[in-house]
Design an enzyme around this catalytic site. Structure first.
Site, mmCIF file in Angstrom:
data_model
loop_
_atom_site.group_PDB
_atom_site.id
_atom_site.type_symbol
_atom_site.label_atom_id
_atom_site.label_comp_id
_atom_site.label_asym_id
_atom_site.label_seq_id
_atom_site.Cartn_x
_atom_site.Cartn_y
_atom_site.Cartn_z
ATOM 1 N N LYS A 76 0.852 -1.203 0.000
ATOM 2 C CA LYS A 76 0.000 0.000 0.000
ATOM 3 C C LYS A 76 0.881 1.244 0.000
ATOM 4 C CE LYS A 76 -3.852 1.971 2.682
ATOM 5 N NZ LYS A 76 -4.764 1.763 3.827
ATOM 6 N N SER A 151 -9.732 1.647 2.776
ATOM 7 C CA SER A 151 -8.879 2.403 1.903
ATOM 8 C C SER A 151 -7.810 1.561 1.194
ATOM 9 C CB SER A 151 -8.178 3.497 2.714
ATOM 10 O OG SER A 151 -7.318 2.921 3.687
ATOM 11 N N SER A 175 -9.968 -0.607 7.062
ATOM 12 C CA SER A 175 -9.379 -0.544 5.713
ATOM 13 C C SER A 175 -8.628 -1.769 5.233
ATOM 14 C CB SER A 175 -8.453 0.661 5.612
ATOM 15 O OG SER A 175 -9.228 1.802 5.405
HETATM 16 N N1 GLN Z 1 -13.373 3.811 6.031
HETATM 17 C C1 GLN Z 1 -12.820 4.318 7.248
HETATM 18 C C2 GLN Z 1 -12.531 5.789 7.122
HETATM 19 O O1 GLN Z 1 -12.767 6.309 6.084
HETATM 20 C C3 GLN Z 1 -11.618 3.541 7.631
HETATM 21 C C4 GLN Z 1 -10.391 3.945 6.918
HETATM 22 C C5 GLN Z 1 -9.197 3.175 7.353
HETATM 23 O O2 GLN Z 1 -9.281 2.176 8.044
HETATM 24 N N2 GLN Z 1 -8.043 3.682 6.978
HETATM 25 O O3 GLN Z 1 -12.078 6.414 8.016
#
Ligand code: GLN
Length: 485
Positions: A76, A151, A175
């Site tokens: 990532k 994400s 995420s």
């Molecule tokens: N979808 C969640 C957010 O937008 C989690 C994102 C994440 O875990 N980085 O904050």
């Protein structure tokens, strides 16, 4: 060997160790497939020619005692990689080249892995669909019209599309687990403090955690074994006895007590999720586990608390992107004007929304009403889990309240987007480990995941449960390679 990219990590390692495959064979195979998979938009930065050089070098003097001997891995783009561009999916860091390496990526290189490239993600890891990336959205290998989740969407798509055998993602509120669930792959969010945060572009520091994503549980255990380490460079890293997760993996989970929290039966949950959960309970019973109904009474407050705590920390972490120290700078009439233009041109809509919410809830007058209250709720959520774990060893829930949604479907409706995190955020707020494993399909044939939440530091326990259940579920991912012409 004809189809190298369909082999699991464990099989690739075995073949390399037995000298049936060279690192160069494997690396070239994943590069060739990645080259044919541009339409997925999984990669932000490719490092293919360096990867081939490194593979050749590995083959000249192969150290076959390593855990990831000559294995190519894309990661990532939130992990700082020395001398390789690291963007966090943002315009503001579009040309940022770190001078140092994150601990977690260093751990995989030390274990013999080779960097293939950096994978697409939501901007600063804020999102559930990979649609907030400055580099465009990622397509789900399952179906062109679907988001891969976020994400870590580029990571999930790259594993399920077989562009990399494994990957590492980050999970602040889901995420790793949500995109794993949307793409039919396995994703583990470790206990907070298990994997070092050093060198990971910060989103919400008290929640962020790196973790493995893979095709199966065995690979996930091996990668967790490699990335988890105590690190003095991260003040929240915890020095506990880490298991040899892959060696200690067992399907014998007889007598383990698994809790089913009634509060996760949320209103409006599609029938197929309800059914998947029921099936999951049956699979667990078949493996010899004992099922116990439990209550996590503050569950419904987790999402609102998360969407206060995470933006608050984000607004503070992102203050450093001011056009002075590094990253994008817009021209301004004076210093303040330059700050304003840099931040409004450099950050996307979602990131700006989070910064505004975050600064608001931290501002004097609102701090007590929002931030402090959210922290108190966070403690109550943690207490709920502590109470439940007096009775059970782990907790089983669906990973997400739906299968992968359509590209564009929730983009302009942040609340409905945030609701997608309903089953994952309580885990981050409580700092616990949790794994998502593919467990079935919806009516359209799209994958659905089950989540197993463990006690703090008990990654081995949930890996074992997942390993046993995976065997019973025998999930097959329905990938047609539609993007390969
Ligand atoms: N979808 C969640 C957010 O937008 C989690 C994102 C994440 O875990 N980085 O904050």
């Amino acid at each position: 060997m004809s189809d190298i990219t369909s082999l699991s990590l464990t099989k690739l390692v075995k073949n390399i160790k037995e000298k049936k495959l060279s690192s160069e064979d494997v690396t070239k195979a994943f590069i060739a497939r990645s080259e044919k998979s541009k339409e997925l938009n999984s990669y932000i930065t490719e490092d293919f020619s360096n990867a081939i050089d490194k593979a050749k070098k590995f083959d000249e003097k192969p150290n076959l005692n390593l855990k990831l001997p000559g294995i190519p891995v894309a990661v990532k783009d939130l992990f700082c990689t020395k001398d390789i561009r690291t963007t966090a999916g943002s315009k503001i860091l579009e040309n940022f080249i770190p001078t140092y390496e994150s601990t977690v990526t260093q751990n995989i290189w030390d274990a013999g892995a080779i960097l293939l490239g950096k994978l697409n993600c939501d901007e600063f890891a804020m999102g559930s669909s990979n649609e907030t990336s400055f580099f465009g959205n990622v397509l789900n290998p399952i179906d062109k019209g679907l988001v891969p989740g976020g994400s870590s969407g580029g990571s999930a798509a790259a594993v399920s599309g077989q562009l990399t055998p494994i990957t590492i993602g980050t999970d602040t509120g889901g995420s790793i687990r949500q995109p794993a669930s949307f793409t039919g792959t396995v994703g583990l969010k470790p206990t907070y403090g298990s994997c070092s945060r050093y060198g990971i572009v910060a989103f919400a520091s008290s929640l962020d955690q790196a973790g493995p994503m893979s095709q199966n549980v065995e690979d996930c255990a091996l990668l967790q074994e490699v990335i988890s380490s105590y690190d003095i460079k991260d003040s929240t890293s915890i020095d506990f006895k880490r298991n040899e997760y892959s060696k200690e993996l067992t399907k014998n989970i007889k007598g383990k007590k698994i809790g089913i929290p009634k509060e996760y039966r949320v209103e409006g949950m599609p029938k197929e999720i309800e059914e998947l959960w029921k099936k999951g309970i049956e699979y667990a019973k078949d493996c010899g586990a004992e099922i116990i109904d439990i209550s996590l009474p503050h569950t419904s407050y987790a999402l609102p608390a998360y969407y206060i705590v995470a933006p608050a920390e984000a607004s503070s972490n992102l203050a450093r992107y001011d056009g002075v120290k590094y990253g994008f700078r817009a021209k301004g009439e004076n210093l303040i004007d330059m700050y304003e233009k840099t931040r409004s041109q450099g950050f996307g809509d979602e990131v700006q929304r989070r910064i505004m919410i975050g600064t608001y809830v931290l501002s004097s007058g609102y701090y007590d009403a929002y931030y402090l209250k959210a922290q108190k709720v966070r403690k109550l959520i943690k207490n709920d889990f502590d109470e439940a774990y007096k009775k059970v060893d782990a907790i089983l829930t669906p990973s997400t309240p739906s299968s992968a949604f359509k590209i564009g479907e929730k983009k302009n409706d942040p609340v409905s987007m945030y609701l997608n995190d309903i089953f994952t955020v309580p885990v981050n707020l409580a700092g616990l480990p949790a794994i998502s494993i593919p467990a079935g399909h919806d009516a359209a044939g799209h994958p659905l995941g089950l989540q197993i939440i463990g006690k703090a530091f008990k990654e081995q326990e949930i890996l074992n449960l997942a390993y046993a259940m995976e065997d019973k579920i025998s999930f097959k991912n329905k990938i047609t390679d539609w993007w390969i012409k």
